[in-house]
Motif scaffolding. Sequence first.
Motif, PDB file in Angstrom:
ATOM      1  N   ARG A   1       0.820  -1.212   0.000  1.00  0.00           N
ATOM      2  CA  ARG A   1       0.000   0.000   0.000  1.00  0.00           C
ATOM      3  C   ARG A   1       0.856   1.265   0.000  1.00  0.00           C
ATOM      4  O   ARG A   1       0.484   2.278  -0.596  1.00  0.00           O
ATOM      5  CB  ARG A   1      -0.914   0.007   1.228  1.00  0.00           C
ATOM      6  N   ALA A   2       2.013   1.192   0.660  1.00  0.00           N
ATOM      7  CA  ALA A   2       2.847   2.382   0.803  1.00  0.00           C
ATOM      8  C   ALA A   2       3.667   2.705  -0.437  1.00  0.00           C
ATOM      9  O   ALA A   2       3.938   3.877  -0.722  1.00  0.00           O
ATOM     10  CB  ALA A   2       3.785   2.214   2.005  1.00  0.00           C
ATOM     11  N   VAL A   3       4.049   1.684  -1.222  1.00  0.00           N
ATOM     12  CA  VAL A   3       5.040   1.938  -2.274  1.00  0.00           C
ATOM     13  C   VAL A   3       4.549   1.716  -3.696  1.00  0.00           C
ATOM     14  O   VAL A   3       5.144   2.233  -4.644  1.00  0.00           O
ATOM     15  CB  VAL A   3       6.324   1.095  -2.051  1.00  0.00           C
ATOM     16  N   ILE A   4       3.478   0.949  -3.905  1.00  0.00           N
ATOM     17  CA  ILE A   4       3.060   0.604  -5.269  1.00  0.00           C
ATOM     18  C   ILE A   4       1.713   1.261  -5.574  1.00  0.00           C
ATOM     19  O   ILE A   4       0.708   0.964  -4.910  1.00  0.00           O
ATOM     20  CB  ILE A   4       2.974  -0.922  -5.461  1.00  0.00           C
ATOM     21  N   THR A   5       1.698   2.133  -6.558  1.00  0.00           N
ATOM     22  CA  THR A   5       0.470   2.866  -6.898  1.00  0.00           C
ATOM     23  C   THR A   5      -0.319   2.215  -8.029  1.00  0.00           C
ATOM     24  O   THR A   5      -1.511   2.465  -8.169  1.00  0.00           O
ATOM     25  CB  THR A   5       0.818   4.310  -7.303  1.00  0.00           C
ATOM     26  N   ASP A   6       0.312   1.384  -8.840  1.00  0.00           N
ATOM     27  CA  ASP A   6      -0.364   0.726  -9.965  1.00  0.00           C
ATOM     28  C   ASP A   6      -0.971  -0.592  -9.483  1.00  0.00           C
ATOM     29  O   ASP A   6      -0.237  -1.529  -9.141  1.00  0.00           O
ATOM     30  CB  ASP A   6       0.636   0.472 -11.084  1.00  0.00           C
ATOM     31  N   PRO A   7      -2.298  -0.719  -9.434  1.00  0.00           N
ATOM     32  CA  PRO A   7      -2.911  -1.950  -8.923  1.00  0.00           C
ATOM     33  C   PRO A   7      -2.614  -3.179  -9.765  1.00  0.00           C
ATOM     34  O   PRO A   7      -2.719  -4.311  -9.281  1.00  0.00           O
ATOM     35  CB  PRO A   7      -4.406  -1.624  -8.926  1.00  0.00           C
ATOM     36  N   GLU A   8      -2.198  -2.974 -11.031  1.00  0.00           N
ATOM     37  CA  GLU A   8      -1.897  -4.107 -11.906  1.00  0.00           C
ATOM     38  C   GLU A   8      -0.439  -4.561 -11.786  1.00  0.00           C
ATOM     39  O   GLU A   8      -0.069  -5.618 -12.308  1.00  0.00           O
ATOM     40  CB  GLU A   8      -2.192  -3.741 -13.366  1.00  0.00           C
ATOM     41  N   ALA A   9       0.374  -3.776 -11.124  1.00  0.00           N
ATOM     42  CA  ALA A   9       1.791  -4.120 -10.996  1.00  0.00           C
ATOM     43  C   ALA A   9       1.959  -5.354 -10.117  1.00  0.00           C
ATOM     44  O   ALA A   9       1.169  -5.605  -9.202  1.00  0.00           O
ATOM     45  CB  ALA A   9       2.567  -2.945 -10.407  1.00  0.00           C
ATOM     46  N   ALA A  10       2.995  -6.128 -10.391  1.00  0.00           N
ATOM     47  CA  ALA A  10       3.286  -7.299  -9.568  1.00  0.00           C
ATOM     48  C   ALA A  10       3.814  -6.855  -8.202  1.00  0.00           C
ATOM     49  O   ALA A  10       4.575  -5.888  -8.104  1.00  0.00           O
ATOM     50  CB  ALA A  10       4.318  -8.183 -10.255  1.00  0.00           C
ATOM     51  N   ALA A  11       3.397  -7.566  -7.160  1.00  0.00           N
ATOM     52  CA  ALA A  11       3.871  -7.282  -5.806  1.00  0.00           C
ATOM     53  C   ALA A  11       4.193  -8.598  -5.108  1.00  0.00           C
ATOM     54  O   ALA A  11       3.514  -9.016  -4.166  1.00  0.00           O
ATOM     55  CB  ALA A  11       2.828  -6.497  -5.025  1.00  0.00           C
ATOM     56  N   PRO A  12       5.233  -9.308  -5.584  1.00  0.00           N
ATOM     57  CA  PRO A  12       5.529 -10.637  -5.040  1.00  0.00           C
ATOM     58  C   PRO A  12       6.073 -10.582  -3.614  1.00  0.00           C
ATOM     59  O   PRO A  12       6.683  -9.595  -3.184  1.00  0.00           O
ATOM     60  CB  PRO A  12       6.592 -11.189  -5.995  1.00  0.00           C
ATOM     61  N   LEU A  13       5.878 -11.683  -2.903  1.00  0.00           N
ATOM     62  CA  LEU A  13       6.462 -11.884  -1.582  1.00  0.00           C
ATOM     63  C   LEU A  13       7.416 -13.063  -1.654  1.00  0.00           C
ATOM     64  O   LEU A  13       7.079 -14.115  -2.195  1.00  0.00           O
ATOM     65  CB  LEU A  13       5.381 -12.167  -0.542  1.00  0.00           C
ATOM     66  N   SER A  14       8.613 -12.884  -1.104  1.00  0.00           N
ATOM     67  CA  SER A  14       9.575 -13.973  -0.971  1.00  0.00           C
ATOM     68  C   SER A  14       9.785 -14.227   0.515  1.00  0.00           C
ATOM     69  O   SER A  14       9.856 -13.278   1.307  1.00  0.00           O
ATOM     70  CB  SER A  14      10.902 -13.590  -1.636  1.00  0.00           C
ATOM     71  N   PHE A  15       9.841 -15.483   0.898  1.00  0.00           N
ATOM     72  CA  PHE A  15      10.095 -15.781   2.309  1.00  0.00           C
ATOM     73  C   PHE A  15      10.976 -17.020   2.430  1.00  0.00           C
ATOM     74  O   PHE A  15      10.998 -17.876   1.545  1.00  0.00           O
ATOM     75  CB  PHE A  15       8.789 -15.966   3.088  1.00  0.00           C
ATOM     76  N   ALA A  16      11.712 -17.087   3.513  1.00  0.00           N
ATOM     77  CA  ALA A  16      12.671 -18.174   3.709  1.00  0.00           C
ATOM     78  C   ALA A  16      12.033 -19.336   4.452  1.00  0.00           C
ATOM     79  O   ALA A  16      11.306 -19.140   5.427  1.00  0.00           O
ATOM     80  CB  ALA A  16      13.882 -17.663   4.486  1.00  0.00           C
ATOM     81  N   CYS A  17      12.314 -20.564   3.992  1.00  0.00           N
ATOM     82  CA  CYS A  17      11.845 -21.793   4.638  1.00  0.00           C
ATOM     83  C   CYS A  17      13.049 -22.646   5.021  1.00  0.00           C
ATOM     84  O   CYS A  17      13.796 -23.099   4.140  1.00  0.00           O
ATOM     85  CB  CYS A  17      10.957 -22.599   3.703  1.00  0.00           C
ATOM     86  N   ASN A  18      13.253 -22.873   6.303  1.00  0.00           N
ATOM     87  CA  ASN A  18      14.285 -23.793   6.773  1.00  0.00           C
ATOM     88  C   ASN A  18      13.815 -25.216   6.476  1.00  0.00           C
ATOM     89  O   ASN A  18      12.727 -25.619   6.879  1.00  0.00           O
ATOM     90  CB  ASN A  18      14.498 -23.596   8.276  1.00  0.00           C
ATOM     91  N   LEU A  19      14.635 -25.988   5.764  1.00  0.00           N
ATOM     92  CA  LEU A  19      14.211 -27.311   5.298  1.00  0.00           C
ATOM     93  C   LEU A  19      14.821 -28.472   6.068  1.00  0.00           C
ATOM     94  O   LEU A  19      14.589 -29.636   5.720  1.00  0.00           O
ATOM     95  CB  LEU A  19      14.558 -27.459   3.811  1.00  0.00           C
TER      96      LEU A  19
END
Length: 410
Positions: free
Chosen positions: A246-264
């Motif tokens: 919400r704070a940084v991306i103004t284009d609703p069609e733009a990609a906003a991926p999330l990456s997270f770490a998983c200990n395996l």
Amino acid sequence: MSAVVTKSVPVVVFPSEPAGGGNINLSSVDECHAGLPVTSLLVFDNPIVDPVETIKRALSEALVHYRPIAGRLADEGGALRIACTGEGVSFVGASASGNLPPTSATLQIKDIALQYPADLCRHSDPLLLMQVTEFSCGGFTVAATWNHAVADGKGMAQFLQAVGELGRGMPTPSVLPVRSCEEAGSLPVVPASAVAMHRAVMNLANKNLVALDVTVPWSLIRRIKVEYGCTVFEAVAAVLWRCRTRAVITDPEAAAPLSFACNLRKHLGTKDGYYGNCFTQPLVYAAAGTVANCEIGDLVNLIKCAKEKVLLDTSNGECESERQGSTPTVDQIKNLLYNILAVGSWRNLGFDGADFGHGSPSRVVWHMEQVAGPCCIACPPCKGKDGVNVVSLCVKPEHVDAFLAELASM
């Protein structure tokens, strides 16, 4: 910082007992992160006797058990190795005329932690730099900066626990360390193309991100957990993902991926005590408009689904996010870099279990000088904070106020 820090001349700490050399092969996950420096800062309120000399001596003893950490990276025919040369690690003792670092400790990290001379670690650099700073109030800090090739966060926490145990007089560490990939058992496998992509992205440093120290309140986390049946991490990651989008991306069609770490480790059956890199970082794809406007439970479910896909695939020792041609190219990453939010957690890695003589740290702080893109790390419980402490480099200066306002509105 308000305190004046006086540092000793850096010294090299060697293993306290000599031993032969040899090489340690790197896994594909090690190779992805080789050369990336990471700092953990442990803050201790309770004094111990002569923390500088106590920890320096224990560090030397720990290197007998963790010999690769005293070695150097080597390139043999294009393949990276850890050469167990016994060249030692860099150590600085310091004193500070003041109280322990305040909440904004991460902003003063250069005073109380050693850093590598270049943005990325060179092969000739020690694999670990350590600084112990004693404050006039009696408390002290232990800062470990390491080359990610030798250990991930879980592995470095294990090592620091071992240093603490030896410093407290234990004859050997309680956990038998394992670093050889051949002895570790199952490890995640990253295709060569993805390794190359990761290493190229490491050079896309964004030095215009503001270091922030924020707290996600327990009241909010509990409400999300009860309503959506999720973990603390899933709740915190969903909150950060929505607020930052919400704070940084103004284009609703733009990609906003999330990456997270998983200990395996536990999912692959990796041998106990393995301290090399053993995690994966899946990407959760969503449009900015979706992330910004959907219910927080919808984001929690996206994160849960991504975790389930990764864990389903661990029986093959292969990273779901790197399979079937799904790995993004460097150009794709470059174009999306500020849109991607990486979230990790140090809450269950063991940093808060390090005890150098008088109990666990009151605070653990994550820091990186070099980040390719926006990153947030949920740190272990912080004394005096009613919530999960998050140390972040995730917004540019012009987006700080909007990001903090979004967090406050939750």
